[in-house]
Design a protein around this motif. Structure first.
Motif, PDB file in Angstrom:
ATOM      1  N   ILE A  64      -8.481 -48.712  31.628  1.00  0.00           N
ATOM      2  CA  ILE A  64      -7.612 -47.728  31.177  1.00  0.00           C
ATOM      3  C   ILE A  64      -6.211 -47.861  31.735  1.00  0.00           C
ATOM      4  O   ILE A  64      -5.872 -48.166  33.039  1.00  0.00           O
ATOM      5  N   ILE A  65      -5.159 -47.782  30.598  1.00  0.00           N
ATOM      6  CA  ILE A  65      -3.972 -47.876  30.948  1.00  0.00           C
ATOM      7  C   ILE A  65      -3.469 -46.349  30.777  1.00  0.00           C
ATOM      8  O   ILE A  65      -3.421 -45.871  29.736  1.00  0.00           O
ATOM      9  N   ASP A  66      -2.753 -45.699  32.005  1.00  0.00           N
ATOM     10  CA  ASP A  66      -2.461 -44.501  32.068  1.00  0.00           C
ATOM     11  C   ASP A  66      -0.938 -44.275  31.584  1.00  0.00           C
ATOM     12  O   ASP A  66      -0.217 -44.681  32.696  1.00  0.00           O
ATOM     13  N   SER A  67      -0.555 -44.082  30.602  1.00  0.00           N
ATOM     14  CA  SER A  67       0.652 -44.082  30.196  1.00  0.00           C
ATOM     15  C   SER A  67       1.188 -42.535  29.876  1.00  0.00           C
ATOM     16  O   SER A  67       1.791 -42.586  28.787  1.00  0.00           O
ATOM     17  N   SER A  68       0.696 -41.765  30.590  1.00  0.00           N
ATOM     18  CA  SER A  68       0.442 -40.355  30.118  1.00  0.00           C
ATOM     19  C   SER A  68       1.815 -39.551  30.480  1.00  0.00           C
ATOM     20  O   SER A  68       2.078 -38.224  30.324  1.00  0.00           O
ATOM     21  N   GLY A  69       2.913 -40.204  31.084  1.00  0.00           N
ATOM     22  CA  GLY A  69       4.137 -39.580  31.326  1.00  0.00           C
ATOM     23  C   GLY A  69       3.882 -38.686  32.541  1.00  0.00           C
ATOM     24  O   GLY A  69       3.286 -38.676  33.423  1.00  0.00           O
ATOM     25  N   TYR A  70       4.658 -37.372  32.258  1.00  0.00           N
ATOM     26  CA  TYR A  70       4.419 -36.167  32.979  1.00  0.00           C
ATOM     27  C   TYR A  70       3.035 -35.767  32.958  1.00  0.00           C
ATOM     28  O   TYR A  70       2.873 -34.573  33.751  1.00  0.00           O
ATOM     29  N   GLY A  71       2.196 -36.106  32.071  1.00  0.00           N
ATOM     30  CA  GLY A  71       0.863 -35.455  32.045  1.00  0.00           C
ATOM     31  C   GLY A  71       0.071 -35.873  33.134  1.00  0.00           C
ATOM     32  O   GLY A  71      -0.846 -35.559  33.923  1.00  0.00           O
TER      33      GLY A  71
ATOM     34  N   LEU B  94       4.356 -53.676  29.891  1.00  0.00           N
ATOM     35  CA  LEU B  94       3.872 -55.213  29.631  1.00  0.00           C
ATOM     36  C   LEU B  94       3.360 -56.057  30.862  1.00  0.00           C
ATOM     37  O   LEU B  94       2.769 -56.754  30.380  1.00  0.00           O
ATOM     38  N   ALA B  95       3.761 -55.552  31.977  1.00  0.00           N
ATOM     39  CA  ALA B  95       3.202 -56.377  32.988  1.00  0.00           C
ATOM     40  C   ALA B  95       1.770 -55.914  33.342  1.00  0.00           C
ATOM     41  O   ALA B  95       0.978 -57.164  33.278  1.00  0.00           O
ATOM     42  N   ALA B  96       1.297 -54.753  33.004  1.00  0.00           N
ATOM     43  CA  ALA B  96      -0.078 -54.602  33.400  1.00  0.00           C
ATOM     44  C   ALA B  96      -0.767 -54.896  32.004  1.00  0.00           C
ATOM     45  O   ALA B  96      -1.977 -55.465  31.998  1.00  0.00           O
ATOM     46  N   ALA B  97      -0.153 -54.833  30.716  1.00  0.00           N
ATOM     47  CA  ALA B  97      -0.864 -55.440  29.456  1.00  0.00           C
ATOM     48  C   ALA B  97      -1.279 -56.622  29.741  1.00  0.00           C
ATOM     49  O   ALA B  97      -2.304 -57.319  29.075  1.00  0.00           O
TER      50      ALA B  97
ATOM     51  N   SER C 184       5.835 -39.540  42.407  1.00  0.00           N
ATOM     52  CA  SER C 184       5.396 -40.981  43.105  1.00  0.00           C
ATOM     53  C   SER C 184       3.989 -40.753  43.070  1.00  0.00           C
ATOM     54  O   SER C 184       3.600 -39.808  42.995  1.00  0.00           O
ATOM     55  N   VAL C 185       3.359 -41.951  43.470  1.00  0.00           N
ATOM     56  CA  VAL C 185       2.030 -41.905  43.628  1.00  0.00           C
ATOM     57  C   VAL C 185       1.695 -42.850  44.743  1.00  0.00           C
ATOM     58  O   VAL C 185       2.416 -43.635  45.113  1.00  0.00           O
ATOM     59  N   SER C 186       0.587 -42.758  45.185  1.00  0.00           N
ATOM     60  CA  SER C 186       0.375 -43.644  46.556  1.00  0.00           C
ATOM     61  C   SER C 186      -0.300 -45.174  46.106  1.00  0.00           C
ATOM     62  O   SER C 186      -0.361 -45.912  46.878  1.00  0.00           O
ATOM     63  N   GLN C 187      -0.671 -45.473  44.872  1.00  0.00           N
ATOM     64  CA  GLN C 187      -0.929 -46.798  44.348  1.00  0.00           C
ATOM     65  C   GLN C 187      -0.777 -46.570  42.775  1.00  0.00           C
ATOM     66  O   GLN C 187      -1.088 -45.545  42.270  1.00  0.00           O
ATOM     67  N   ILE C 188      -0.531 -47.769  42.376  1.00  0.00           N
ATOM     68  CA  ILE C 188      -0.085 -47.822  40.709  1.00  0.00           C
ATOM     69  C   ILE C 188      -1.057 -48.683  40.071  1.00  0.00           C
ATOM     70  O   ILE C 188      -1.166 -48.834  38.878  1.00  0.00           O
ATOM     71  N   TYR C 189      -2.088 -49.122  40.730  1.00  0.00           N
ATOM     72  CA  TYR C 189      -3.231 -49.743  40.032  1.00  0.00           C
ATOM     73  C   TYR C 189      -4.564 -49.635  40.828  1.00  0.00           C
ATOM     74  O   TYR C 189      -4.470 -49.238  42.069  1.00  0.00           O
ATOM     75  N   GLY C 190      -5.916 -49.858  40.403  1.00  0.00           N
ATOM     76  CA  GLY C 190      -6.891 -49.947  41.063  1.00  0.00           C
ATOM     77  C   GLY C 190      -8.010 -50.543  40.064  1.00  0.00           C
ATOM     78  O   GLY C 190      -7.702 -51.081  39.219  1.00  0.00           O
ATOM     79  N   LYS C 191      -9.285 -50.620  40.530  1.00  0.00           N
ATOM     80  CA  LYS C 191     -10.389 -51.483  39.830  1.00  0.00           C
ATOM     81  C   LYS C 191     -10.502 -50.421  38.561  1.00  0.00           C
ATOM     82  O   LYS C 191     -10.886 -49.435  38.690  1.00  0.00           O
ATOM     83  N   GLY C 192     -10.197 -51.404  37.233  1.00  0.00           N
ATOM     84  CA  GLY C 192     -10.491 -50.590  36.281  1.00  0.00           C
ATOM     85  C   GLY C 192      -9.311 -49.862  35.509  1.00  0.00           C
ATOM     86  O   GLY C 192      -9.546 -49.444  34.468  1.00  0.00           O
ATOM     87  N   TYR C 193      -8.053 -49.691  36.209  1.00  0.00           N
ATOM     88  CA  TYR C 193      -7.061 -48.948  35.751  1.00  0.00           C
ATOM     89  C   TYR C 193      -5.667 -49.223  36.288  1.00  0.00           C
ATOM     90  O   TYR C 193      -5.627 -50.005  37.265  1.00  0.00           O
ATOM     91  N   ALA C 194      -4.678 -48.995  35.573  1.00  0.00           N
ATOM     92  CA  ALA C 194      -3.131 -49.096  35.842  1.00  0.00           C
ATOM     93  C   ALA C 194      -2.478 -47.858  35.531  1.00  0.00           C
ATOM     94  O   ALA C 194      -2.738 -47.548  34.196  1.00  0.00           O
ATOM     95  N   LEU C 195      -1.453 -47.593  36.397  1.00  0.00           N
ATOM     96  CA  LEU C 195      -0.665 -46.403  35.785  1.00  0.00           C
ATOM     97  C   LEU C 195       0.558 -47.277  35.313  1.00  0.00           C
ATOM     98  O   LEU C 195       1.188 -48.008  36.371  1.00  0.00           O
TER      99      LEU C 195
END
Ligand code: FAD
Length: 415
Positions: A158-165, A314-317, A279-290
């Motif tokens: 999953i790439i979460d690109s949901s902005g303020y969502g 682009l970096a995540a993709a 902000s977030v505590s982590q920007i990626y994990g197993k199976g996903y990237a924010l």
């Protein structure tokens, strides 16, 4: 109904579209779920030259060039009678020396239409409402369609690109308070009937009213202009009435622009976004990237939002493509550290803007052309160039120089 996809992208903003474009170019099966119907309004209209690299790399630049968006060659900052003009062609780092200022409804529609042409499966007016990520990184996503029916998607990533969502930060509990002070913004678009002829009418400008408060003017090529105020939440909240009344009252703060905008009609009831830094505590994990705003949003003052959204996408993709091809992807180095390095530079600039130190550098006269070139490269989004002293020493350079300039001013005053 259950659908299986390699990569599910949440959100079709610039971040989701750039990620999708790269994945499609590399032959990866991708699906985008987008909550809204496009075109849709979103704020974030002043781009940085650096994001042109991303659009070019994934093949989205050409369709954007055909639209005729207003060209942005730099940025103007005003404070009282002092003008600080940044010209991207005079920046320290090699790279694009122009970009655009865009109504995002139009801009984002071009992007999404283009990735649909490339073959992306984009579902509009559908909302990701739940996500479960298994220990092997594969996920099960619940999506609510337009009619309220819920269906399931199985995705390998999953790439979460949901902005303020902020879909995954909410569901996975990744939200973290921003380190930046609490600021808010109130803004709208106007039909710019008093727009002056020539360059003055097209210049993107930040009118600095005090250390915390500034006013943006972003003219578009369609004759409309975006206007907005930023300040501490407390100050924005001190203006009473509905958002139209509050913005009209605030316009009086800008001596430079009051006459141009005092009688123009707002295209829509001004919107207010409170405490916008995230902000977030982590920007990626197993199976996903924010990516993009879902991961981090600092502040609008240097227009870094869309550029960070496309850079991270682009970096995540690229790392997802590696995984799909069975190669090892170093998410810690090539995503977390890389993105945090760039965010760290912008974060220092935002902090030093609101301490007043960066404003000292911008408005001190005479200007130092070499320092200006180096800062200009940062404002163009080239924040990974460590040969630039104002990137390399971002957390000290601004305060040290501002301190020296202030001392010199004090000495002059005491003579
Ligand atoms: P977005 O463009 O917000 O796209 C996210 C998409 O996800 C949306 O279309 C949304 O409908 C969709 N979505 C949300 N939830 C779900 C869900 N549950 N399921 C499916 N889809 C979902 N940036 C700049 O570069 N320049 C500026 O001048 C600038 N000014 C700003 C001014 C203010 C006051 C603020 C607050 C921000 C500003 N920004 C600016 C930042 C900019 O708005 C964002 O950084 C940028 O839009 C992020 O792009 P994105 O693709 O991450 O998210």
């Amino acid at each position: 109904m259950v659908t299986n996809v390699e990569v599910l992208i949440i959100g079709a903003g610039p971040s989701g579209c750039v990620a999708a474009a790269h994945l499609i170019n590399e032959g990866v099966n991708v699906k985008i779920i987008e909550k809204n119907k496009f075109p849709r309004f979103v704020i974030g209209e002043s781009l940085l030259p650096r994001c042109m690299d991303h659009f070019e790399e994934v093949g989205l630049l050409e369709p954007l060039q055909k639209i005729g968006f207003e060209i942005k060659r730099g940025a103007r900052f005003l404070k009282n009678d002092v003008v600080c003009n940044f010209d991207f062609s005079k920046k320290f780092t090699e790279g694009w020396d122009w970009t655009w200022q865009v109504p995002r409804a139009d801009f984002d529609s071009v992007l999404v239409n283009e990735i649909i042409k490339k073959g992306a499966d984009v579902q509009f007016e559908q909302e990701v409402i739940d996500v479960k990520i298994n220990s092997n990184g594969k996920s099960v996503i619940d999506v609510k369609d337009k009619s309220g029916e819920v269906y399931t998607i199985n995705a390998n990533f999953i790439i979460d690109s949901s902005g303020y969502g902020r879909v995954l930060p909410r569901i996975l509990g990744l939200d973290k308070p921003s380190e930046l002070p609490k600021h808010s913004s109130i803004f709208t678009h106007v039909k710019d009937i008093n727009r002056p002829e020539g360059e003055e009418g097209t210049l993107i400008t930040f009118d600095v009213l005090d250390t915390n408060t500034w006013f943006w003017v972003i003219p578009f090529s369609n004759g409309n202009t975006s206007i907005g105020f930023v300040s501490t939440t407390e100050y924005i909240d001190s203006f009473k009435g509905n958002n139209t009344e509050r913005l009209k009252e605030m316009l009086k703060l800008s001596k430079y622009y009051y006459n141009r905008f005092k009688d123009v009609e707002f295209s829509f009831e001004p919107k207010c976004i409170k405490n916008y830094s995230k902000s977030v505590s982590q920007i990626y994990g197993k199976g996903y990237a924010l990516t993009g705003n879902s991961a981090e949003f600092l502040d609008p003052v240097f227009s870094s939002g869309v550029t960070f959204a496309t850079e991270s996408a682009l970096a995540a993709a690229k790392l997802v493509v590696k995984e799909v091809n069975g190669e090892t992807a170093d998410w810690e180095k090539d995503y977390d550290s890389y993105i945090k390095e760039g965010v760290g530079v912008f974060s220092s600039y935002v902090k030093e803007w609101y301490t007043g130190n960066l404003q000292t550098l911008f408005f001190h006269r005479p200007e130092n052309p070499e320092v200006k070139r180096q800062i200009c490269a940062v404002l163009a989004g080239y924040v990974w160039d460590k040969t630039n002293p104002f990137v390399k020493k971002h957390n000290r350079a601004i305060s040290t120089l501002a301190h020296m300039l202030n001392m010199m001013e004090n000495e002059k005053a005491n003579l």
